[in-house]
Scaffold this active site. Structure first.
Site, short mmCIF file in Angstrom:
data_model
loop_
_atom_site.label_atom_id
_atom_site.label_comp_id
_atom_site.label_asym_id
_atom_site.label_seq_id
_atom_site.Cartn_x
_atom_site.Cartn_y
_atom_site.Cartn_z
N THR A 174 35.11 32.00 39.54
CA THR A 174 34.74 31.91 38.14
C THR A 174 35.42 33.07 37.39
OG1 THR A 174 32.84 31.65 36.63
CG2 THR A 174 32.65 33.35 38.33
N VAL A 197 36.86 25.27 35.17
CA VAL A 197 37.68 26.42 34.81
C VAL A 197 36.75 27.51 34.32
CG1 VAL A 197 39.55 27.28 33.36
CG2 VAL A 197 39.60 24.90 34.15
N CYS A 198 37.01 28.75 34.74
CA CYS A 198 36.27 29.90 34.24
C CYS A 198 34.77 29.73 34.53
CB CYS A 198 36.57 30.07 32.75
SG CYS A 198 36.17 31.67 32.04
N THR A 199 33.91 29.97 33.54
CA THR A 199 32.47 29.87 33.74
C THR A 199 31.99 28.42 33.80
OG1 THR A 199 32.24 30.24 31.36
CG2 THR A 199 31.87 32.12 32.81
#
Length: 264
Positions: A172, A152-154
């Protein structure tokens, strides 16, 4: 309350009496997003009575919703067990430093998992993990035997640092898109990007979208739809600035400043 929770679990299990598989070995496919993957076959379950084991990596400076959003969906799917894992057991602080989650297991005590989930975090936390050979080795080991490896995300940058995204499409956090190329990935727009057994989600709240997709892959579409209703995930925000394409440069700068100012 205990009786109510027990009854709710009993009803959910009855609704998905076909069960949840956990031992299917999914091989990585070429660099393309897959849309038609079928649920796991009940005949190909893991030894522990067919349960699906989800390991969520925690590290100092992770973002709370990156981990908790998917947890709220996956922990309620019958047959799925979600475990928070860190270098050592105990409380792990988020990127703001104001909240901590408990890691139940250490990396060394978790040698396999059906699903690996790597949350993103603040710059300090993510950069530290990207340079941590112990954590990266663990990610690679879990990935070798996982059915699904997710971020998830970075968190996708962490997967990339472990060498798992070379030449693959991935997504990202919006402000970190350019960094995907530095870890060998190909930025691909979307709330989530599925490539073989790897699913990467965009920023923070996109982890819920990814978890619902993952639920459909682990069970079926009906169960995933029911889980969306169970957590009442029906976004209708008061504003339409949830992506950089919809926000002015001034709002983008303010958003990043608010994130930076809240990090410890």
């Amino acid at each position: 309350m205990t009786g109510v929770k027990r009854d709710r679990r009993r009803l959910l299990r009855a609704a998905v009496a076909s069960g949840v598989g956990g031992g299917l070995a999914a091989a990585s496919s070429p660099a393309r997003a897959e849309q038609g993957r079928q649920p796991m076959d009940a005949k190909e379950r893991t030894p522990d009575e067919g349960g699906v084991r989800v390991a969520v990596l925690l590290y100092d400076g992770f973002t709370a919703l990156d981990a908790v959003g998917p947890y709220e969906v996956l922990c309620r799917v019958p047959g799925v067990t979600v475990t928070m894992v860190a270098e050592k057991p105990g409380p792990v602080r988020t990127d703001t430093g104001e909240l901590g989650l408990i890691a139940e297991r250490s990396l060394s005590s978790v040698r396999t998992a059906d699903v690996l989930l790597v949350p993103g975090g603040g710059d300090r936390g993510v950069m530290a993990v990207m340079g941590n050979s112990v954590v990266l080795d663990w990610i690679r080991r879990i990935h070798r035997g996982s059915v699904w490896t997710t971020s998830v995300c970075t968190g996708s940058l962490i997967l990339g640092a472990a060498g798992l995204l070379r030449g693959l499409p991935a997504t990202t956090y919006w402000a970190s898109r350019s960094y995907l190329a530095e870890v060998g990935a190909v930025y691909t727009p979307g709330r989530f990007v599925e490539t073989g057994k790897i699913i990467t989600a965009a920023g923070v709240s996109a982890g819920i979208d990814m978890a619902l997709l993952l639920t459909s892959r682990l069970t079926d579409v009906e169960v995933a739809q029911a889980m969306q209703l169970a957590v009442e995930y029906d976004p209708d925000p008061p504003f339409d600035t949830g992506s950089p394409e919809k926000a002015s440069p001034e709002l983008q700068r303010l958003a990043l400043r608010l994130i930076a100012d809240s990090a410890r």
